[in-house]
Design a protein around this motif. Structure first.
Motif, PDB file in Angstrom:
ATOM      1  N   ARG A 202       0.998  -1.214  -0.042  1.00 56.78           N
ATOM      2  CA  ARG A 202       0.110  -0.042   0.073  1.00 56.78           C
ATOM      3  C   ARG A 202       0.855   1.213  -0.015  1.00 56.78           C
ATOM      4  NH1 ARG A 202      -4.481  -2.314  -1.892  1.00 56.78           N
ATOM      5  NH2 ARG A 202      -5.558  -3.599  -0.269  1.00 56.78           N
ATOM      6  N   VAL A 203       1.910   1.354   0.851  1.00 62.53           N
ATOM      7  CA  VAL A 203       2.703   2.332   1.054  1.00 62.53           C
ATOM      8  C   VAL A 203       3.569   2.594  -0.425  1.00 62.53           C
ATOM      9  CG1 VAL A 203       4.901   3.501   1.822  1.00 62.53           C
ATOM     10  CG2 VAL A 203       3.152   2.212   3.203  1.00 62.53           C
ATOM     11  N   ALA A 204       3.900   1.531  -1.364  1.00 64.31           N
ATOM     12  CA  ALA A 204       4.394   1.748  -2.518  1.00 64.31           C
ATOM     13  C   ALA A 204       3.513   2.176  -3.453  1.00 64.31           C
ATOM     14  CB  ALA A 204       4.919   0.161  -2.830  1.00 64.31           C
ATOM     15  N   LYS A 222      -2.055  -4.217  -7.238  1.00 61.30           N
ATOM     16  CA  LYS A 222      -2.596  -5.543  -7.382  1.00 61.30           C
ATOM     17  C   LYS A 222      -1.998  -6.291  -6.465  1.00 61.30           C
ATOM     18  CE  LYS A 222      -2.669  -8.969 -11.012  1.00 61.30           C
ATOM     19  NZ  LYS A 222      -2.360  -9.479 -12.358  1.00 61.30           N
ATOM     20  N   PHE A 223      -0.797  -6.411  -6.163  1.00 62.95           N
ATOM     21  CA  PHE A 223      -0.222  -7.228  -5.211  1.00 62.95           C
ATOM     22  C   PHE A 223      -0.815  -6.974  -3.947  1.00 62.95           C
ATOM     23  CE2 PHE A 223       2.777  -7.410  -1.421  1.00 62.95           C
ATOM     24  CZ  PHE A 223       3.336  -8.941  -1.667  1.00 62.95           C
ATOM     25  N   ARG A 229      -6.922 -10.761  -0.364  1.00 59.14           N
ATOM     26  CA  ARG A 229      -7.857 -11.397  -0.694  1.00 59.14           C
ATOM     27  C   ARG A 229      -7.607 -12.925  -0.266  1.00 59.14           C
ATOM     28  NH1 ARG A 229      -9.410  -8.428  -5.444  1.00 59.14           N
ATOM     29  NH2 ARG A 229      -7.913  -9.413  -6.518  1.00 59.14           N
ATOM     30  N   TYR A 230      -6.482 -13.364  -0.287  1.00 56.68           N
ATOM     31  CA  TYR A 230      -5.971 -14.661  -0.004  1.00 56.68           C
ATOM     32  C   TYR A 230      -5.883 -14.709   1.540  1.00 56.68           C
ATOM     33  CZ  TYR A 230      -2.421 -18.123   1.336  1.00 56.68           C
ATOM     34  OH  TYR A 230      -1.860 -19.100   2.083  1.00 56.68           O
ATOM     35  N   VAL A 231      -5.415 -13.553   2.292  1.00 57.52           N
ATOM     36  CA  VAL A 231      -5.487 -13.728   3.614  1.00 57.52           C
ATOM     37  C   VAL A 231      -7.069 -13.819   4.305  1.00 57.52           C
ATOM     38  CG1 VAL A 231      -5.149 -12.393   5.792  1.00 57.52           C
ATOM     39  CG2 VAL A 231      -3.492 -12.399   4.035  1.00 57.52           C
ATOM     40  N   LYS A 232      -7.774 -13.007   3.721  1.00 54.87           N
ATOM     41  CA  LYS A 232      -9.155 -13.035   4.037  1.00 54.87           C
ATOM     42  C   LYS A 232      -9.897 -14.370   3.775  1.00 54.87           C
ATOM     43  CE  LYS A 232     -10.347  -7.936   3.439  1.00 54.87           C
ATOM     44  NZ  LYS A 232     -10.899  -7.044   2.956  1.00 54.87           N
ATOM     45  N   LYS A 233      -9.641 -15.134   2.763  1.00 56.47           N
ATOM     46  CA  LYS A 233     -10.033 -16.541   2.627  1.00 56.47           C
ATOM     47  C   LYS A 233      -9.409 -17.483   3.906  1.00 56.47           C
ATOM     48  CE  LYS A 233     -10.609 -16.118  -2.257  1.00 56.47           C
ATOM     49  NZ  LYS A 233     -10.232 -16.719  -3.505  1.00 56.47           N
ATOM     50  N   GLY A 234      -8.496 -17.034   4.542  1.00 55.91           N
ATOM     51  CA  GLY A 234      -7.836 -17.722   5.420  1.00 55.91           C
ATOM     52  C   GLY A 234      -6.992 -18.753   4.886  1.00 55.91           C
ATOM     53  N   PHE A 251       1.397 -15.912  -7.529  1.00 55.80           N
ATOM     54  CA  PHE A 251       1.151 -14.416  -7.678  1.00 55.80           C
ATOM     55  C   PHE A 251       2.371 -13.609  -7.237  1.00 55.80           C
ATOM     56  CE2 PHE A 251       0.270 -10.004  -6.292  1.00 55.80           C
ATOM     57  CZ  PHE A 251      -0.303  -9.514  -7.498  1.00 55.80           C
ATOM     58  N   VAL A 252       3.005 -13.770  -6.180  1.00 56.26           N
ATOM     59  CA  VAL A 252       4.233 -13.151  -5.718  1.00 56.26           C
ATOM     60  C   VAL A 252       5.351 -13.426  -6.721  1.00 56.26           C
ATOM     61  CG1 VAL A 252       5.937 -13.562  -3.963  1.00 56.26           C
ATOM     62  CG2 VAL A 252       3.609 -13.257  -3.428  1.00 56.26           C
ATOM     63  N   ARG A 253       5.598 -14.630  -7.256  1.00 50.63           N
ATOM     64  CA  ARG A 253       6.710 -15.065  -8.285  1.00 50.63           C
ATOM     65  C   ARG A 253       6.320 -14.287  -9.540  1.00 50.63           C
ATOM     66  NH1 ARG A 253       5.999 -21.431  -7.312  1.00 50.63           N
ATOM     67  NH2 ARG A 253       7.320 -21.383  -5.293  1.00 50.63           N
TER      68      ARG A 253
END
Length: 264
Positions: A202-204, A222-223, A229-234, A251-253
């Motif tokens: 977010r800062v970036a 987007k990152f 979203r991934y975290v909210k899905k648990g 996604f990270v890769r």
């Protein structure tokens, strides 16, 4: 050749771990021998000398000419290299803990993976020096861009904790360094520090927006959005075995492949 072998034998007899004989290449052979015998060689001509793995701990090399010398993996802890000319020398992986390098010429010197804890580099000239992977350099001798590049180097080796340390220092020197925030976000996500990664993303994005860089702003947003979203899905995506879901890992890769790896 016979003289070179003699010097190697001398090195071993004195407990000096020298991988290769000190080559002439312009070096004064008497000066090389004096250095290996006594570790005292003030204002010596050691240009092009091969001193790979040499144990020169505590050596006095003040004002010596070491241009083009090969000191890879050498032990130079507590050595006095004040005013020495090390231009274009190779000190890859050398130990320079508590060494004196005041006013030394380190222009175009290979300092990759060298260890500098406690070293004094005040007044040293380091233009175009190679310092990726070096550790313990005083913060004032490295630019934020240097720190960023070292972080990229460590991340490429999958040393994400080490990469984060370099990004931390880059950001401490330049709080507006958007690329460092985004790269730190990626590194943190690899270590499952999702909260820190999202915050950095977010800062970036904000910093890229301020810099009028919409492409990188969109990437950072987007990152953060995808990771959030991934975290909210648990974290219910299939795990790769390290606690990180395959979806977010892919996604990270992908994000990493879009980043400029090194800044010059």
């Amino acid at each position: 050749m016979e003289a070179g072998r003699g010097l190697v034998g001398l090195g071993w007899a004195l407990g000096l771990t020298v991988l290769a004989s000190p080559a002439s290449y312009g070096a004064n052979p008497e000066h090389v021998q004096t250095l290996l015998l006594t570790r005292q060689c003030v204002q010596c001509d050691l240009t092009g000398a091969s001193l790979v793995y040499a144990n020169l701990s505590g050596a006095n090399l003040m004002g010596s000419d070491l241009r083009g010398a090969n000191l890879s993996r050498a032990n130079l802890s507590q050595a006095n290299l004040s005013g020495a000319n090390l231009q274009s020398a190779t000190l890859f992986g050398a130990t320079l803990t508590n060494a004196q390098l005041t006013n030394a010429n380190l222009v175009s010197t290979d300092l990759r993976e060298a260890v500098f804890f406690g070293a004094d580099l005040s007044g040293a000239t380091m233009t175009q020096a190679l310092v990726i992977g070096a550790v313990g350099l005083p913060i004032e001798v490295a630019t934020p861009r240097d720190r960023f590049n070292w972080g990229v180097y460590e991340a490429d080796r999958r040393n994400f904790a080490g990469a984060i340390n370099h990004y931390n220092q880059a950001i401490a020197q330049d709080p507006q360094f958007a690329e460092a925030y985004l790269n730190r976000a990626v590194a943190r996500s690899h270590l499952a520090d999702y909260g820190g990664a999202i915050g950095d993303g977010r800062v970036a994005a904000q910093l890229f927006a301020q810099a009028n860089n919409p492409e990188q702003q969109a990437l950072a947003e987007k990152f953060s959005d995808e990771l959030e979203r991934y975290v909210k899905k648990g974290g219910r995506e299939q795990s790769e075995g390290n606690g990180v879901g395959i979806s977010v890992l892919n996604f990270v890769r992908g994000v990493g492949s879009f980043l400029i790896p090194l800044l010059f």
